[in-house]
Design an enzyme around this catalytic site. Structure first.
Site, PDB file in Angstrom:
ATOM      1  N   TYR A  52     -40.064 -77.245-104.704  1.00 44.23           N
ATOM      2  CA  TYR A  52     -38.398 -76.859-105.586  1.00 44.23           C
ATOM      3  C   TYR A  52     -38.065 -78.312-106.296  1.00 44.23           C
ATOM      4  O   TYR A  52     -37.617 -77.901-107.142  1.00 44.23           O
ATOM      5  CB  TYR A  52     -37.524 -76.412-105.188  1.00 44.23           C
ATOM      6  CG  TYR A  52     -38.137 -75.004-104.382  1.00 44.23           C
ATOM      7  CD1 TYR A  52     -38.740 -74.609-102.684  1.00 44.23           C
ATOM      8  CD2 TYR A  52     -37.599 -73.610-105.092  1.00 44.23           C
ATOM      9  CE1 TYR A  52     -39.102 -73.473-102.704  1.00 44.23           C
ATOM     10  CE2 TYR A  52     -37.868 -72.434-105.038  1.00 44.23           C
ATOM     11  CZ  TYR A  52     -38.672 -72.107-103.832  1.00 44.23           C
ATOM     12  OH  TYR A  52     -39.241 -70.657-103.692  1.00 44.23           O
ATOM     13  N   HIS A 105     -31.958 -63.638-106.623  1.00 47.35           N
ATOM     14  CA  HIS A 105     -32.976 -64.478-105.783  1.00 47.35           C
ATOM     15  C   HIS A 105     -32.630 -66.042-106.233  1.00 47.35           C
ATOM     16  O   HIS A 105     -32.893 -66.656-105.750  1.00 47.35           O
ATOM     17  CB  HIS A 105     -34.078 -64.181-106.605  1.00 47.35           C
ATOM     18  CG  HIS A 105     -34.819 -63.255-106.916  1.00 47.35           C
ATOM     19  ND1 HIS A 105     -36.233 -62.969-107.367  1.00 47.35           N
ATOM     20  CD2 HIS A 105     -34.602 -62.093-106.144  1.00 47.35           C
ATOM     21  CE1 HIS A 105     -36.295 -61.521-107.434  1.00 47.35           C
ATOM     22  NE2 HIS A 105     -35.487 -61.221-106.355  1.00 47.35           N
ATOM     23  N   CYS A 113     -26.558 -75.268 -97.031  1.00 46.79           N
ATOM     24  CA  CYS A 113     -27.136 -75.199 -95.962  1.00 46.79           C
ATOM     25  C   CYS A 113     -27.734 -74.099 -94.773  1.00 46.79           C
ATOM     26  O   CYS A 113     -26.334 -73.223 -94.943  1.00 46.79           O
ATOM     27  CB  CYS A 113     -25.460 -76.280 -95.210  1.00 46.79           C
ATOM     28  SG  CYS A 113     -25.783 -76.777 -93.672  1.00 46.79           S
ATOM     29  N   GLY A 170     -39.900 -59.001-119.559  1.00 43.66           N
ATOM     30  CA  GLY A 170     -40.068 -60.432-119.016  1.00 43.66           C
ATOM     31  C   GLY A 170     -40.109 -60.095-117.627  1.00 43.66           C
ATOM     32  O   GLY A 170     -39.846 -61.182-116.760  1.00 43.66           O
ATOM     33  N   SER A 172     -42.791 -58.004-114.115  1.00 45.84           N
ATOM     34  CA  SER A 172     -43.913 -57.412-114.042  1.00 45.84           C
ATOM     35  C   SER A 172     -43.878 -56.264-112.976  1.00 45.84           C
ATOM     36  O   SER A 172     -44.735 -55.238-112.664  1.00 45.84           O
ATOM     37  CB  SER A 172     -44.497 -58.320-113.271  1.00 45.84           C
ATOM     38  OG  SER A 172     -44.372 -58.847-112.113  1.00 45.84           O
ATOM     39  N   ASN A 196     -41.478 -56.106-122.854  1.00 48.18           N
ATOM     40  CA  ASN A 196     -42.190 -57.115-122.159  1.00 48.18           C
ATOM     41  C   ASN A 196     -43.836 -57.789-123.142  1.00 48.18           C
ATOM     42  O   ASN A 196     -43.491 -57.225-123.721  1.00 48.18           O
ATOM     43  CB  ASN A 196     -42.460 -56.346-120.861  1.00 48.18           C
ATOM     44  CG  ASN A 196     -43.282 -57.282-119.294  1.00 48.18           C
ATOM     45  OD1 ASN A 196     -42.447 -58.035-119.201  1.00 48.18           O
ATOM     46  ND2 ASN A 196     -44.108 -57.154-118.762  1.00 48.18           N
ATOM     47  N   LEU A 197     -44.366 -58.200-122.001  1.00 55.39           N
ATOM     48  CA  LEU A 197     -45.309 -58.836-123.475  1.00 55.39           C
ATOM     49  C   LEU A 197     -46.507 -57.895-123.725  1.00 55.39           C
ATOM     50  O   LEU A 197     -47.407 -57.655-124.275  1.00 55.39           O
ATOM     51  CB  LEU A 197     -46.542 -60.229-121.753  1.00 55.39           C
ATOM     52  CG  LEU A 197     -47.590 -60.642-123.384  1.00 55.39           C
ATOM     53  CD1 LEU A 197     -46.741 -61.543-124.650  1.00 55.39           C
ATOM     54  CD2 LEU A 197     -47.474 -61.833-123.007  1.00 55.39           C
ATOM     55  N   GLU A 198     -46.131 -57.071-122.043  1.00 60.83           N
ATOM     56  CA  GLU A 198     -47.343 -56.097-121.811  1.00 60.83           C
ATOM     57  C   GLU A 198     -46.904 -54.685-121.023  1.00 60.83           C
ATOM     58  O   GLU A 198     -45.787 -55.676-120.048  1.00 60.83           O
ATOM     59  CB  GLU A 198     -49.711 -57.040-121.067  1.00 60.83           C
ATOM     60  CG  GLU A 198     -49.230 -57.095-120.278  1.00 60.83           C
ATOM     61  CD  GLU A 198     -49.335 -58.377-119.650  1.00 60.83           C
ATOM     62  OE1 GLU A 198     -50.107 -58.721-120.207  1.00 60.83           O
ATOM     63  OE2 GLU A 198     -48.928 -58.809-118.425  1.00 60.83           O
ATOM     64  N   ALA A 214     -41.536 -62.310-125.927  1.00 55.38           N
ATOM     65  CA  ALA A 214     -39.898 -62.109-126.186  1.00 55.38           C
ATOM     66  C   ALA A 214     -38.965 -62.643-126.796  1.00 55.38           C
ATOM     67  O   ALA A 214     -38.184 -61.978-127.545  1.00 55.38           O
ATOM     68  CB  ALA A 214     -39.416 -62.829-124.305  1.00 55.38           C
TER      69      ALA A 214
END
Ligand code: APR
Ligand code: ZN
Length: 229
Positions: A52, A105, A113, A170, A172, A196-198, A214
């Protein structure tokens, strides 16, 4: 007009932040069970923190792209409500000017903490010192790992029920509960559009779809919505 927009890693791809499941995606370089579960953090916290810390450095070097700016423009100019529900943990929507935003998310640029749940803004590396509030810890990224509950789900499900239009950009369509949002919104009477791209794994849940990068298709779509409203 109430629009709820779900975004995924594809909206930040052209800002240079990796997606997860594309050919060179993050999950081709790291195993989810090594970096994105509570068990991974308990087993090897340093390895998880490094993962991260690297993503936080990449995020600081990235800049919002035309898709992020178009979505901020839509919120600023549309007669009606625009809510972005993002699966992304970067801050590119904020930096593009979006205000009504839910990070389901979590957020890369916050520490959490593990003992007292105190959250603090975090720009650089995760501190190794104990939590300033409770002296316990350990401090972890404020990111929702696999097996943990996404944030603010009641608010999201309410917004989906009230939406006139649900747009997915964007993503899946691999990870629940976000992967079911098109069905949730459609069942409540919203129109549904995938940008979306696909075609995503959830493509059949959408009444309408446009495919392309996008930064090409999102500004065009926003311009159409604003000039039609
Ligand atoms: N423009 C539009 N879409 C794009 C672009 C682009 N330039 N580049 C990639 N995409 C699309 C891909 O076609 C794919 O459908 O973005 C999607 C990215 O999918 P994933 O990599 O699976 O990312 P995402 O859907 O956001 O993952 C969801 O999974 O790993 C977890 O918590 C993590 O939030 C993440 C969640
Ligand atoms: Zn604490």
């Amino acid at each position: 007009m109430n629009i709820v927009i779900l975004t995924g890693a594809g909206v930040s791809a052209e800002s240079g932040l990796g997606t997860f499941r594309d050919v060179d995606g993050l999950w081709t370089k790291y195993r989810i069970e090594d970096v994105a579960t509570p068990e991974a953090f308990a087993r090897d916290p340093d390895f998880v923190q490094d993962f991260y810390n690297l993503r936080r450095r990449n995020c600081a070097e990235a800049t919002p792209n035309a898709a992020h700016f178009a979505l901020a423009r839509l919120e600023a100019e549309l007669e009606g409500e625009v809510l972005i529900v993002t699966q992304n943990v970067d801050d590119l929507h904020e930096r593009a000017g979006s205000k009504r935003l839910i990070h389901m998310h979590g957020e890369l640029l916050k520490s959490l903490c593990a003992s007292c749940e105190d959250r603090l803004p975090l720009k650089g590396e995760m501190p190794t010192s104990p939590c300033q509030k409770c002296g316990g810890g350990p401090l972890r990224p404020d990111v929702v790992w696999f097996g943990e509950m996404p944030y603010r789900m009641e608010e999201i499900w309410n917004a989906l029920r009230m939406a006139d239009l649900f747009v997915s950009i964007g993503t899946s369509g691999n990870v629940y509960p976000a992967a079911a949002f098109a069905q949730d919104a459609g069942r409540a009477g919203a129109d549904t559009l995938e940008l979306n791209l696909e075609p995503s794994d959830g493509a059949s849940d959408f009444a309408d779809a446009r495919y392309g990068k996008a930064t090409d298709i999102v500004p065009v779509w926003v311009e159409e919505v604003l000039s039609a409203s």
